[in-house]
Design a protein around this motif. Structure first.
Motif, PDB file in Angstrom:
ATOM      1  N   ARG A 172       0.833  -1.208   0.000  1.00  0.00           N
ATOM      2  CA  ARG A 172       0.000   0.000   0.000  1.00  0.00           C
ATOM      3  C   ARG A 172       0.866   1.257   0.000  1.00  0.00           C
ATOM      4  O   ARG A 172       0.606   2.205  -0.746  1.00  0.00           O
ATOM      5  CB  ARG A 172      -0.924  -0.008   1.229  1.00  0.00           C
ATOM      6  CG  ARG A 172      -1.990   1.094   1.225  1.00  0.00           C
ATOM      7  CD  ARG A 172      -2.872   0.989   2.464  1.00  0.00           C
ATOM      8  NE  ARG A 172      -3.469  -0.327   2.575  1.00  0.00           N
ATOM      9  CZ  ARG A 172      -3.273  -1.165   3.598  1.00  0.00           C
ATOM     10  NH1 ARG A 172      -2.501  -0.818   4.602  1.00  0.00           N
ATOM     11  NH2 ARG A 172      -3.855  -2.335   3.614  1.00  0.00           N
ATOM     12  N   ASP A 173       1.898   1.265   0.838  1.00  0.00           N
ATOM     13  CA  ASP A 173       2.796   2.421   0.878  1.00  0.00           C
ATOM     14  C   ASP A 173       3.520   2.608  -0.457  1.00  0.00           C
ATOM     15  O   ASP A 173       3.673   3.732  -0.943  1.00  0.00           O
ATOM     16  CB  ASP A 173       3.819   2.254   2.000  1.00  0.00           C
ATOM     17  CG  ASP A 173       3.203   2.368   3.389  1.00  0.00           C
ATOM     18  OD1 ASP A 173       2.062   2.865   3.496  1.00  0.00           O
ATOM     19  OD2 ASP A 173       3.860   1.948   4.358  1.00  0.00           O
ATOM     20  N   LEU A 174       3.971   1.497  -1.052  1.00  0.00           N
ATOM     21  CA  LEU A 174       4.651   1.584  -2.341  1.00  0.00           C
ATOM     22  C   LEU A 174       3.700   2.087  -3.423  1.00  0.00           C
ATOM     23  O   LEU A 174       4.084   2.907  -4.266  1.00  0.00           O
ATOM     24  CB  LEU A 174       5.217   0.215  -2.738  1.00  0.00           C
ATOM     25  CG  LEU A 174       5.946   0.155  -4.084  1.00  0.00           C
ATOM     26  CD1 LEU A 174       7.178   1.062  -4.090  1.00  0.00           C
ATOM     27  CD2 LEU A 174       6.347  -1.292  -4.407  1.00  0.00           C
ATOM     28  N   ALA A 175       2.461   1.629  -3.398  1.00  0.00           N
ATOM     29  CA  ALA A 175       1.476   2.080  -4.390  1.00  0.00           C
ATOM     30  C   ALA A 175       1.183   3.568  -4.243  1.00  0.00           C
ATOM     31  O   ALA A 175       0.968   4.271  -5.239  1.00  0.00           O
ATOM     32  CB  ALA A 175       0.194   1.267  -4.269  1.00  0.00           C
ATOM     33  N   THR A 176       1.182   4.062  -3.015  1.00  0.00           N
ATOM     34  CA  THR A 176       0.953   5.493  -2.788  1.00  0.00           C
ATOM     35  C   THR A 176       2.055   6.329  -3.420  1.00  0.00           C
ATOM     36  O   THR A 176       1.797   7.316  -4.119  1.00  0.00           O
ATOM     37  CB  THR A 176       0.869   5.784  -1.284  1.00  0.00           C
ATOM     38  OG1 THR A 176      -0.243   5.068  -0.723  1.00  0.00           O
ATOM     39  CG2 THR A 176       0.694   7.268  -1.016  1.00  0.00           C
ATOM     40  N   VAL A 177       3.306   5.928  -3.186  1.00  0.00           N
ATOM     41  CA  VAL A 177       4.445   6.638  -3.769  1.00  0.00           C
ATOM     42  C   VAL A 177       4.430   6.524  -5.293  1.00  0.00           C
ATOM     43  O   VAL A 177       4.668   7.500  -6.013  1.00  0.00           O
ATOM     44  CB  VAL A 177       5.772   6.087  -3.205  1.00  0.00           C
ATOM     45  CG1 VAL A 177       6.964   6.725  -3.901  1.00  0.00           C
ATOM     46  CG2 VAL A 177       5.849   6.307  -1.702  1.00  0.00           C
ATOM     47  N   THR A 178       4.128   5.331  -5.789  1.00  0.00           N
ATOM     48  CA  THR A 178       4.097   5.102  -7.231  1.00  0.00           C
ATOM     49  C   THR A 178       3.032   5.956  -7.895  1.00  0.00           C
ATOM     50  O   THR A 178       3.252   6.536  -8.968  1.00  0.00           O
ATOM     51  CB  THR A 178       3.840   3.617  -7.534  1.00  0.00           C
ATOM     52  OG1 THR A 178       4.838   2.819  -6.899  1.00  0.00           O
ATOM     53  CG2 THR A 178       3.873   3.350  -9.036  1.00  0.00           C
ATOM     54  N   ASN A 179       1.868   6.060  -7.281  1.00  0.00           N
ATOM     55  CA  ASN A 179       0.780   6.858  -7.837  1.00  0.00           C
ATOM     56  C   ASN A 179       1.200   8.319  -8.020  1.00  0.00           C
ATOM     57  O   ASN A 179       0.966   8.921  -9.077  1.00  0.00           O
ATOM     58  CB  ASN A 179      -0.436   6.766  -6.918  1.00  0.00           C
ATOM     59  CG  ASN A 179      -1.662   7.418  -7.510  1.00  0.00           C
ATOM     60  OD1 ASN A 179      -2.290   6.883  -8.418  1.00  0.00           O
ATOM     61  ND2 ASN A 179      -2.007   8.591  -7.003  1.00  0.00           N
ATOM     62  N   SER A 180       1.842   8.889  -6.988  1.00  0.00           N
ATOM     63  CA  SER A 180       2.288  10.286  -7.076  1.00  0.00           C
ATOM     64  C   SER A 180       3.343  10.462  -8.159  1.00  0.00           C
ATOM     65  O   SER A 180       3.332  11.448  -8.909  1.00  0.00           O
ATOM     66  CB  SER A 180       2.843  10.741  -5.724  1.00  0.00           C
ATOM     67  OG  SER A 180       1.847  10.704  -4.728  1.00  0.00           O
ATOM     68  N   THR A 181       4.264   9.493  -8.250  1.00  0.00           N
ATOM     69  CA  THR A 181       5.336   9.575  -9.245  1.00  0.00           C
ATOM     70  C   THR A 181       4.782   9.493 -10.659  1.00  0.00           C
ATOM     71  O   THR A 181       5.161  10.277 -11.539  1.00  0.00           O
ATOM     72  CB  THR A 181       6.348   8.444  -9.009  1.00  0.00           C
ATOM     73  OG1 THR A 181       6.885   8.542  -7.687  1.00  0.00           O
ATOM     74  CG2 THR A 181       7.485   8.506 -10.018  1.00  0.00           C
ATOM     75  N   VAL A 182       3.883   8.550 -10.885  1.00  0.00           N
ATOM     76  CA  VAL A 182       3.315   8.374 -12.222  1.00  0.00           C
ATOM     77  C   VAL A 182       2.523   9.607 -12.645  1.00  0.00           C
ATOM     78  O   VAL A 182       2.629  10.059 -13.791  1.00  0.00           O
ATOM     79  CB  VAL A 182       2.432   7.110 -12.267  1.00  0.00           C
ATOM     80  CG1 VAL A 182       1.655   7.036 -13.583  1.00  0.00           C
ATOM     81  CG2 VAL A 182       3.286   5.858 -12.101  1.00  0.00           C
ATOM     82  N   LEU A 183       1.748  10.174 -11.742  1.00  0.00           N
ATOM     83  CA  LEU A 183       0.975  11.368 -12.084  1.00  0.00           C
ATOM     84  C   LEU A 183       1.899  12.535 -12.446  1.00  0.00           C
ATOM     85  O   LEU A 183       1.639  13.281 -13.409  1.00  0.00           O
ATOM     86  CB  LEU A 183       0.064  11.758 -10.928  1.00  0.00           C
ATOM     87  CG  LEU A 183      -0.820  12.994 -11.161  1.00  0.00           C
ATOM     88  CD1 LEU A 183      -1.689  12.835 -12.403  1.00  0.00           C
ATOM     89  CD2 LEU A 183      -1.683  13.264  -9.934  1.00  0.00           C
ATOM     90  N   ASP A 184       2.975  12.701 -11.699  1.00  0.00           N
ATOM     91  CA  ASP A 184       3.938  13.750 -12.024  1.00  0.00           C
ATOM     92  C   ASP A 184       4.526  13.535 -13.413  1.00  0.00           C
ATOM     93  O   ASP A 184       4.648  14.473 -14.206  1.00  0.00           O
ATOM     94  CB  ASP A 184       5.057  13.770 -10.977  1.00  0.00           C
ATOM     95  CG  ASP A 184       6.173  14.735 -11.347  1.00  0.00           C
ATOM     96  OD1 ASP A 184       5.947  15.952 -11.298  1.00  0.00           O
ATOM     97  OD2 ASP A 184       7.278  14.258 -11.703  1.00  0.00           O
ATOM     98  N   HIS A 185       4.873  12.294 -13.730  1.00  0.00           N
ATOM     99  CA  HIS A 185       5.486  12.014 -15.025  1.00  0.00           C
ATOM    100  C   HIS A 185       4.494  12.208 -16.167  1.00  0.00           C
ATOM    101  O   HIS A 185       4.858  12.710 -17.235  1.00  0.00           O
ATOM    102  CB  HIS A 185       6.069  10.604 -15.030  1.00  0.00           C
ATOM    103  CG  HIS A 185       7.239  10.455 -14.117  1.00  0.00           C
ATOM    104  ND1 HIS A 185       7.850   9.244 -13.859  1.00  0.00           N
ATOM    105  CD2 HIS A 185       7.911  11.376 -13.376  1.00  0.00           C
ATOM    106  CE1 HIS A 185       8.849   9.428 -13.006  1.00  0.00           C
ATOM    107  NE2 HIS A 185       8.901  10.709 -12.704  1.00  0.00           N
ATOM    108  N   ILE A 186       3.251  11.811 -15.962  1.00  0.00           N
ATOM    109  CA  ILE A 186       2.224  12.063 -16.973  1.00  0.00           C
ATOM    110  C   ILE A 186       2.128  13.561 -17.266  1.00  0.00           C
ATOM    111  O   ILE A 186       2.056  13.994 -18.420  1.00  0.00           O
ATOM    112  CB  ILE A 186       0.860  11.512 -16.504  1.00  0.00           C
ATOM    113  CG1 ILE A 186       0.839   9.984 -16.623  1.00  0.00           C
ATOM    114  CG2 ILE A 186      -0.288  12.116 -17.315  1.00  0.00           C
ATOM    115  CD1 ILE A 186      -0.416   9.339 -16.065  1.00  0.00           C
ATOM    116  N   THR A 187       2.142  14.350 -16.207  1.00  0.00           N
ATOM    117  CA  THR A 187       1.993  15.805 -16.364  1.00  0.00           C
ATOM    118  C   THR A 187       3.140  16.408 -17.160  1.00  0.00           C
ATOM    119  O   THR A 187       2.918  17.182 -18.104  1.00  0.00           O
ATOM    120  CB  THR A 187       1.901  16.472 -14.981  1.00  0.00           C
ATOM    121  OG1 THR A 187       0.780  15.940 -14.268  1.00  0.00           O
ATOM    122  CG2 THR A 187       1.737  17.989 -15.122  1.00  0.00           C
ATOM    123  N   VAL A 188       4.384  16.068 -16.818  1.00  0.00           N
ATOM    124  CA  VAL A 188       5.517  16.686 -17.522  1.00  0.00           C
ATOM    125  C   VAL A 188       5.639  16.164 -18.949  1.00  0.00           C
ATOM    126  O   VAL A 188       6.079  16.902 -19.844  1.00  0.00           O
ATOM    127  CB  VAL A 188       6.847  16.492 -16.752  1.00  0.00           C
ATOM    128  CG1 VAL A 188       6.827  17.260 -15.443  1.00  0.00           C
ATOM    129  CG2 VAL A 188       7.168  15.022 -16.516  1.00  0.00           C
TER     130      VAL A 188
END
Length: 212
Positions: free
Chosen positions: A161-177
């Protein structure tokens, strides 16, 4: 699918295919142990698949980010490369810690398919590189995004769950840039993975055919 860059003109028809980092639930009949107990909760086949594929994503997206810094033709492409490097450096550290906690083996090198995509990017130059970089990586992250949310919502394991939380934030940032490059063809993106079938590949348009 292994895509070769035959020429600049031919490259305009190369499809952006399903993400190397995309996830799916293990299908019936696949050799995979069932749910096992760990100190941080039950670990399902999907949980294990998620951890391993987060590791795989970093193994090819970090080199792709470095290529963008080295070969990117616009400030926006270089910025996307910087975010990929920073995000996956942190995420790789997190996934290795999670794997150690779960006593789970993870890959040490990209898959053959991922290596082929890196080779494709390495062979491209100029505007062709920028276009391929933005679309291949955006397609990859879009595939990941929906399933990270599924894992985050459904896992009973606190480490996952903790890893998925971090992954979600990272993926959203990368989608945006990646979208901020202005090069993403939204009409050619694959939809979220469903079942065991892969989304249909769609061609990347020539520069000037970008859909916003």
């Amino acid at each position: 699918m292994i895509l070769a860059m035959m020429s600049t003109a031919a490259a305009l028809l190369v499809p952006v295919v399903r993400s190397a980092g995309s996830y799916r639930s293990p299908q019936a009949g696949e050799a995979s142990p069932g749910t096992v107990q760990t100190p941080t909760g039950p670990l399902t086949p999907l949980d294990r698949d998620f951890v391993k594929r987060v590791r795989l994503a970093g193994l090819w997206e970090l080199p792709a980010g470095r290529m963008a810094l080295d070969k990117g033709g616009t400030p926006e492409v270089k910025t996307a490369g910087e975010h990929l490097i920073a995000g996956h450096t942190d995420l790789d550290r997190a996934v290795l810690e999670a794997a150690a906690t779960l006593n789970l083996g993870v890959p040490e090198e990209p898959s053959d398919q991922q290596k082929a995509w890196l080779k494709q990017l390495d062979a491209a130059q100029g505007e062709e590189f920028d276009r391929l970089f933005a679309n291949i990586l955006r397609n990859a992250h879009g595939q990941v995004f929906a399933v990270v949310a599924q894992v985050r919502a459904g896992t009973q394991n606190s480490t996952v769950r903790d890893l998925a939380t971090v992954t979600n934030s990272t993926v959203l940032d990368h989608i945006t840039v990646l979208e901020n490059t202005g090069l993403v063809n939204y009409g050619a993106l694959s939809g979220p993975p469903g079942g065991s079938s892969s989304p249909s590949a769609k061609p990347v348009p020539a520069p000037g055919g970008t859909q916003r």
